[in-house]
Enzyme design. Structure first.
Site, PDB file in Angstrom:
ATOM      1  N   CYS A  65       5.092 -25.427  34.346  1.00  0.00           N
ATOM      2  CA  CYS A  65       5.229 -26.392  34.214  1.00  0.00           C
ATOM      3  C   CYS A  65       4.848 -27.019  32.209  1.00  0.00           C
ATOM      4  O   CYS A  65       3.471 -26.652  32.674  1.00  0.00           O
ATOM      5  CB  CYS A  65       4.332 -27.562  33.886  1.00  0.00           C
ATOM      6  N   CYS A  68       1.750 -29.503  31.884  1.00  0.00           N
ATOM      7  CA  CYS A  68       0.216 -28.996  32.937  1.00  0.00           C
ATOM      8  C   CYS A  68      -0.607 -27.784  32.324  1.00  0.00           C
ATOM      9  O   CYS A  68      -1.547 -27.566  32.580  1.00  0.00           O
ATOM     10  CB  CYS A  68       0.955 -28.304  34.469  1.00  0.00           C
TER      11      CYS A  68
END
Ligand SMILES: [Zn+2]
Length: 140
Positions: A65, A68
């Site tokens: 991600c 993230c």
């Protein structure tokens, strides 16, 4: 205030006024609240979250991600700034599906704030350090 050591999982009692003074674990002498995000897993999540009386802010994330990964250094700085006031933790939602499912994590990154194991609030999306700190400190 009870704080569970994330290294050896023993429960420590820390006087409130000492929370910001780098308390160490009575059993393993590791820092209890080192100002760094701790990593929690399906195996130890309940043991740490259930008994720790300090608010815990969990960052649900995954290695694939992008947002993230962008947020990771911001989260680390927030952990430093919130040292002694909240414990910041990271849960890899791919490796720990049980915990991610329990909190019904649908998008990452998602921050979930817990007090004594109960969800207080959550927020999704990549955030900057001041946003994380402001969100945690809000209403407290
Ligand atoms: Zn310990």
């Amino acid at each position: 205030m009870l704080v569970v050591c994330t290294h050896c999982k023993s429960t420590n009692r820390v006087p409130d006024e000492r929370l910001a003074q780098d308390p160490v674990c009575g059993r393993c002498s590791q820092p209890l609240l080192g100002g760094e995000p701790v990593t929690l897993t399906d195996a130890d999540f309940d043991a740490v979250v259930g008994k720790t009386e300090l608010p815990i802010v969990v960052d649900f994330w995954a290695p694939w991600c992008g947002p993230c990964r962008m947020m990771a250094p911001q989260f680390e700085r927030a952990a430093q700034q919130l040292k002694g006031r909240a414990l910041l933790a990271k849960v890899n939602s791919d490796d720990n599906p049980r915990t991610a499912a329990r909190y019904a994590i649908r998008s990452i990154p998602t921050l979930v704030m817990l007090e004594r194991g109960n969800e207080v609030k959550r927020m999704s999306g990549a955030l900057q350090t001041p946003q994380i700190v402001g969100w945690v400190a809000q209403d407290r």
